[in-house]
Design a protein around this motif. Structure first.
Motif, PDB file in Angstrom:
ATOM      1  N   GLU A  30       0.850  -1.346  -0.049  1.00 44.73           N
ATOM      2  CA  GLU A  30       0.013   0.037   0.005  1.00 44.73           C
ATOM      3  C   GLU A  30       0.768   1.292  -0.048  1.00 44.73           C
ATOM      4  O   GLU A  30       0.441   2.277  -0.468  1.00 44.73           O
ATOM      5  N   SER A  31       1.978   1.153   0.295  1.00 44.46           N
ATOM      6  CA  SER A  31       2.898   2.232   0.790  1.00 44.46           C
ATOM      7  C   SER A  31       3.644   2.600  -0.532  1.00 44.46           C
ATOM      8  O   SER A  31       4.239   3.964  -0.576  1.00 44.46           O
ATOM      9  N   LEU A  32       4.566   1.552  -1.081  1.00 41.61           N
ATOM     10  CA  LEU A  32       5.190   1.670  -2.084  1.00 41.61           C
ATOM     11  C   LEU A  32       4.746   1.126  -3.523  1.00 41.61           C
ATOM     12  O   LEU A  32       4.317  -0.074  -3.623  1.00 41.61           O
ATOM     13  N   THR A  33       4.837   1.993  -4.410  1.00 37.86           N
ATOM     14  CA  THR A  33       4.229   1.596  -5.838  1.00 37.86           C
ATOM     15  C   THR A  33       5.232   1.786  -6.970  1.00 37.86           C
ATOM     16  O   THR A  33       5.949   2.842  -7.172  1.00 37.86           O
ATOM     17  N   GLY A  34       5.552   0.614  -7.581  1.00 38.35           N
ATOM     18  CA  GLY A  34       6.420   0.685  -8.926  1.00 38.35           C
ATOM     19  C   GLY A  34       5.688   1.410  -9.886  1.00 38.35           C
ATOM     20  O   GLY A  34       4.543   1.221 -10.246  1.00 38.35           O
ATOM     21  N   LYS A  35       6.477   2.378 -10.458  1.00 38.63           N
ATOM     22  CA  LYS A  35       6.046   2.897 -11.660  1.00 38.63           C
ATOM     23  C   LYS A  35       6.596   2.846 -13.082  1.00 38.63           C
ATOM     24  O   LYS A  35       7.796   2.291 -13.052  1.00 38.63           O
ATOM     25  N   ASN A  36       6.137   3.529 -13.960  1.00 39.17           N
ATOM     26  CA  ASN A  36       6.852   3.425 -15.428  1.00 39.17           C
ATOM     27  C   ASN A  36       8.153   4.578 -15.173  1.00 39.17           C
ATOM     28  O   ASN A  36       8.023   5.522 -14.490  1.00 39.17           O
ATOM     29  N   TYR A  37       8.912   3.897 -16.055  1.00 32.87           N
ATOM     30  CA  TYR A  37      10.312   4.819 -16.190  1.00 32.87           C
ATOM     31  C   TYR A  37      10.886   5.009 -17.442  1.00 32.87           C
ATOM     32  O   TYR A  37      10.632   3.959 -18.163  1.00 32.87           O
ATOM     33  N   PHE A  38      11.595   5.814 -17.570  1.00 33.53           N
ATOM     34  CA  PHE A  38      12.335   6.293 -18.771  1.00 33.53           C
ATOM     35  C   PHE A  38      13.765   5.735 -18.654  1.00 33.53           C
ATOM     36  O   PHE A  38      14.482   5.834 -17.641  1.00 33.53           O
ATOM     37  N   TYR A  39      14.361   4.941 -19.538  1.00 33.56           N
ATOM     38  CA  TYR A  39      16.017   4.682 -19.688  1.00 33.56           C
ATOM     39  C   TYR A  39      16.560   4.610 -20.494  1.00 33.56           C
ATOM     40  O   TYR A  39      15.913   4.563 -21.998  1.00 33.56           O
ATOM     41  N   GLY A  40      17.978   4.696 -20.535  1.00 33.36           N
ATOM     42  CA  GLY A  40      18.699   4.676 -21.956  1.00 33.36           C
ATOM     43  C   GLY A  40      19.414   3.093 -21.835  1.00 33.36           C
ATOM     44  O   GLY A  40      19.799   2.922 -21.031  1.00 33.36           O
ATOM     45  N   MET A  41      19.604   2.898 -23.274  1.00 32.40           N
ATOM     46  CA  MET A  41      20.303   1.697 -23.551  1.00 32.40           C
ATOM     47  C   MET A  41      21.702   1.588 -24.514  1.00 32.40           C
ATOM     48  O   MET A  41      21.466   2.451 -25.507  1.00 32.40           O
ATOM     49  N   LEU A  42      22.609   0.991 -23.836  1.00 26.24           N
ATOM     50  CA  LEU A  42      23.691   0.793 -24.758  1.00 26.24           C
ATOM     51  C   LEU A  42      23.939  -0.677 -24.946  1.00 26.24           C
ATOM     52  O   LEU A  42      23.706  -1.436 -24.161  1.00 26.24           O
ATOM     53  N   ALA A  43      24.351  -0.840 -26.276  1.00 23.58           N
ATOM     54  CA  ALA A  43      24.395  -2.448 -26.677  1.00 23.58           C
ATOM     55  C   ALA A  43      25.506  -2.870 -27.563  1.00 23.58           C
ATOM     56  O   ALA A  43      26.168  -1.747 -28.291  1.00 23.58           O
ATOM     57  N   LEU A  44      26.070  -4.024 -27.258  1.00 29.25           N
ATOM     58  CA  LEU A  44      27.048  -4.414 -28.312  1.00 29.25           C
ATOM     59  C   LEU A  44      26.563  -5.788 -28.796  1.00 29.25           C
ATOM     60  O   LEU A  44      25.816  -6.312 -28.032  1.00 29.25           O
ATOM     61  N   GLY A  45      27.036  -6.122 -30.249  1.00 25.47           N
ATOM     62  CA  GLY A  45      26.572  -7.496 -30.523  1.00 25.47           C
ATOM     63  C   GLY A  45      26.865  -7.793 -31.820  1.00 25.47           C
ATOM     64  O   GLY A  45      27.751  -7.142 -32.420  1.00 25.47           O
ATOM     65  N   TYR A  46      26.720  -8.959 -32.165  1.00 26.36           N
ATOM     66  CA  TYR A  46      27.100  -9.509 -33.431  1.00 26.36           C
ATOM     67  C   TYR A  46      25.862 -10.345 -34.097  1.00 26.36           C
ATOM     68  O   TYR A  46      25.381 -10.959 -33.489  1.00 26.36           O
ATOM     69  N   GLU A  47      25.784 -10.152 -35.499  1.00 24.25           N
ATOM     70  CA  GLU A  47      24.621 -10.564 -36.146  1.00 24.25           C
ATOM     71  C   GLU A  47      25.309 -11.405 -37.229  1.00 24.25           C
ATOM     72  O   GLU A  47      26.019 -11.210 -38.037  1.00 24.25           O
ATOM     73  N   PHE A  48      24.913 -12.784 -37.259  1.00 26.09           N
ATOM     74  CA  PHE A  48      25.688 -13.888 -38.026  1.00 26.09           C
ATOM     75  C   PHE A  48      24.856 -14.069 -39.443  1.00 26.09           C
ATOM     76  O   PHE A  48      23.782 -13.491 -39.511  1.00 26.09           O
ATOM     77  N   ASN A  49      25.455 -14.586 -40.472  1.00 27.57           N
ATOM     78  CA  ASN A  49      24.819 -14.688 -41.626  1.00 27.57           C
ATOM     79  C   ASN A  49      23.735 -15.758 -41.434  1.00 27.57           C
ATOM     80  O   ASN A  49      22.853 -15.690 -42.611  1.00 27.57           O
ATOM     81  N   SER A  50      23.584 -16.510 -40.548  1.00 28.71           N
ATOM     82  CA  SER A  50      22.591 -17.642 -40.232  1.00 28.71           C
ATOM     83  C   SER A  50      21.361 -16.967 -39.781  1.00 28.71           C
ATOM     84  O   SER A  50      20.350 -17.529 -39.449  1.00 28.71           O
ATOM     85  N   ASN A  51      21.372 -15.381 -39.650  1.00 27.67           N
ATOM     86  CA  ASN A  51      20.188 -14.783 -39.031  1.00 27.67           C
ATOM     87  C   ASN A  51      20.170 -14.830 -37.216  1.00 27.67           C
ATOM     88  O   ASN A  51      19.300 -14.355 -36.965  1.00 27.67           O
TER      89      ASN A  51
END
Length: 243
Positions: free
Chosen positions: A172-193
């Motif tokens: 009743e006292s603590l309510t999670g809410k919507n929030y904004f965030y930034g994302m940083l990403a690293l990755g690799y895409e193979f030819n196999s999809n």
């Protein structure tokens, strides 16, 4: 001469449209996520109230999965990827004092995330990404509370609220809410999809609201940060679906 000029125009036009070519794929991804919410101890026990205790945050592991559409422009080595995903994110708050009392609060929130990232491919397959997202909390009262209060003080004559009552007050006292965030990403895409990636998210806005209450729970800036590892698979649109 006219034929040469016409040929040059045709070549130039073809080159121009070639530069406008794009590769559009759609797919899905899933993985594990480790997250934590900051400043929870100051919400539960304001500084200076009493001493002789420890109250520490501990991040939690969860899962994430989602859908994506990726607009890739090979000639420019960039793409824009839009996403819709689910993530389970939370934090444990562990209390212990010199009298032997221990309790754990588990903030186990679930989010629907919407956002987009700009991806740059310095070499074929490998990408670096960044972008804005918003997380919509769909389990805003999912707080659990457990303690050893009855075991330690059950025969002492000192009254302690049952865990179920404390948990109800927390919800009743603590309510999670919507929030904004930034994302940083690293990755690799193979030819196999197939693709693999690692992500770091940095909370930009408060993710917890402290409602008016009589239990000294106080409002604070509580931001969620996370690290995740994902694996994905993409499908190509055919020419008719290449919008």
């Amino acid at each position: 001469m006219k034929k040469i000029i016409l040929l040059l125009l045709l070549v130039s036009t073809k080159s121009l449209f070639a530069q406008g070519d794009r590769e559009i794929t759609y797919g899905l991804f899933a993985g594990g996520i480790y997250s934590s919410m900051s400043n929870l101890p100051d919400v539960i026990v304001p500084k200076g109230i009493y001493e002789g205790y420890t109250l520490e945050e501990e991040g939690k592991f969860g899962g994430t999965a989602g859908l994506l559409i990726n607009w890739k422009y090979p000639y420019a080595k960039v793409s824009i990827q839009t996403e819709l995903s689910y993530s389970g994110q939370g934090t444990d708050l562990n209390y212990e004092d010199e009298k032997g009392l221990k309790y754990k609060m588990t903030f186990g929130y679930s989010y629907i995330n919407v956002g987009a990232q700009f991806k740059y491919y310095p070499v074929e397959g490998f990408y670096i990404g960044a972008g804005p997202y918003v997380g919509f909390n769909i389990a805003s009262d999912n707080i659990k509370y457990t303690s050893n209060a009855q075991e330690v003080f059950g025969n002492s004559g000192v009254y302690f609220e049952p865990d179920a009552n404390v948990q109800k007050v927390l919800k009743e006292s603590l309510t999670g809410k919507n929030y904004f965030y930034g994302m940083l990403a690293l990755g690799y895409e193979f030819n196999s999809n197939l693709s693999i990636g690692a992500r770091y998210t940095l909370g930009l806005t408060d993710a917890l609201t402290t409602e008016e209450n009589g239990h000294r729970y106080s409002e604070n800036k509580n931001k969620i940060n996370s690290i995740s590892l994902i694996i994905g698979y993409s499908f190509d649109f055919d020419d008719l679906a290449n919008f």
